[in-house]
Design an enzyme around this catalytic site. Sequence first.
Site, short mmCIF file in Angstrom:
data_model
loop_
_atom_site.label_atom_id
_atom_site.label_comp_id
_atom_site.label_asym_id
_atom_site.label_seq_id
_atom_site.Cartn_x
_atom_site.Cartn_y
_atom_site.Cartn_z
N SER A 55 -13.27 3.64 27.65
CA SER A 55 -13.36 2.37 26.93
C SER A 55 -13.93 1.29 27.84
O SER A 55 -13.68 1.28 29.05
CB SER A 55 -11.96 1.94 26.46
OG SER A 55 -11.98 0.62 25.95
N GLU A 70 -2.60 8.51 11.75
CA GLU A 70 -1.67 7.42 12.00
C GLU A 70 -0.22 7.87 11.82
O GLU A 70 0.64 7.59 12.65
CB GLU A 70 -1.95 6.26 11.03
CG GLU A 70 -3.08 5.36 11.46
CD GLU A 70 -2.66 4.37 12.54
OE1 GLU A 70 -1.52 3.86 12.49
OE2 GLU A 70 -3.48 4.10 13.43
N LEU A 76 -5.31 -7.38 12.64
CA LEU A 76 -6.65 -7.23 12.07
C LEU A 76 -7.11 -5.78 12.10
O LEU A 76 -8.27 -5.48 11.89
CB LEU A 76 -7.65 -8.11 12.82
CG LEU A 76 -7.32 -9.61 12.84
CD1 LEU A 76 -8.40 -10.38 13.57
CD2 LEU A 76 -7.12 -10.15 11.43
N ASP A 134 0.81 -1.22 0.00
CA ASP A 134 0.00 0.00 0.00
C ASP A 134 0.84 1.26 0.00
O ASP A 134 0.61 2.18 -0.79
CB ASP A 134 -1.01 -0.01 1.15
CG ASP A 134 -0.40 -0.15 2.53
OD1 ASP A 134 0.78 -0.52 2.64
OD2 ASP A 134 -1.13 0.09 3.52
N SER A 137 -7.18 -3.31 14.55
CA SER A 137 -8.04 -2.81 15.62
C SER A 137 -7.93 -1.30 15.76
O SER A 137 -8.93 -0.62 16.04
CB SER A 137 -7.68 -3.48 16.94
OG SER A 137 -6.30 -3.29 17.25
N ASP A 154 -5.85 -0.20 5.37
CA ASP A 154 -6.72 -0.60 6.47
C ASP A 154 -7.95 0.30 6.55
O ASP A 154 -9.08 -0.18 6.70
CB ASP A 154 -5.96 -0.56 7.78
CG ASP A 154 -4.79 -1.55 7.80
OD1 ASP A 154 -4.75 -2.42 6.92
OD2 ASP A 154 -3.94 -1.43 8.69
#
Length: 377
Positions: free
Chosen positions: A62, A155, A120, A31, A122, A167
């Site tokens: 959370s 990010e 994955l 990517d 998150s 992602d």
Amino acid sequence: MAARFGQEFGRLPDGVWQAPGRVNLIGEHTDYNEGFVLPFAIDKTARVAVAVRPDSTVRLLSTYGDHGMVTADLGSLDAASAKGWTKYPLGVMWALQQQGITVPGVDLLLDSNVPLGAGLSSSHAIECAVISALNDLTGAGLEPEEMVLATQRAENDFVGAPTGIMDQSASLRGSKGHAVFLDCRDQSAQLVPFETEPAGLVMLVIDTNVSHSHADGGYASRRASCELGAEVLGVKALRDVRMEDLEEAAGLLDEVTYRRVRHIVTENDRVLQTVELLASAGPGSIGALLDASHVSMRDDFEISCAELDLAVATSRANGAIGARMTGGGFGGAAIALTPVTSEQQVRAAVVRAFEEAGYTAPDIFTVTPAAGAMRIS
């Protein structure tokens, strides 16, 4: 979730939004080299309940762990002081501010069932849920492509992880029963049918419980190698290097940089082949490409680990038609495309192999291609 929000904040939220994690079917580290990827959104999500405040205060809580409430001020968001999971929503708020969007103070409750550190995504699920909420609540009117770039900025420049756009694109643009064929140069996306159940297959995720972090040195050093390779070869990005160029590249690059480049070039080719095969022959035809992708990541890009290699080899030896590590590497998860009739055998064999090797027991579960980010209440 609204009830829990009410208990914690003393009022009901303005809404609840969710965004999925993702599995990358194939196309690893391509990517940020402006190449091709083929991820799909999964049926595990991060959800945020959000209510706008009349001031510039952000209160974050959370349901995961015993972290307590975190308070920040929008006027002084600081990457250095943001800790743990809060850096992801705060990074999104910071990135939107950098774009000139007025972000209000909010109360926010996070609940997520995307496994942490498993490759994955998150963290991106959190970011995509938050930006979806803020896009609605502020009336900013951002298109998915714009939200992708905003979360990438969060990010890269706030969290400090040099990730690409894969992602976020899967999380924001995913569709049930499909993978997202993404051109990372121009963000053009095509939904590719990918339904395992009609083909008698399941997609197993084998979380090795070896935690990884994109913000550490391994990911950054691989990206630096790719940028060096592109510079020496005189191209804008490794996307522009063709399979037939590899022989010449071998004479121009040092041995390690060449192997990094070879992974990217061959992986881009594998993505294109996978898209063609899914359209013409279905998911049962792509096993050899998944296998080849893992070998390339293990040997050329060197981002696998002993636990991932064991998960892949054991899956293949016990009936999976193809398997590979998925995600940024240095831990995380492997995927194994497996006939339904072999699922239990693969699960049992992997658990047994990990136990015999003295590794922490893996978590093994199935995923299916799911819808992308949305408001749910």
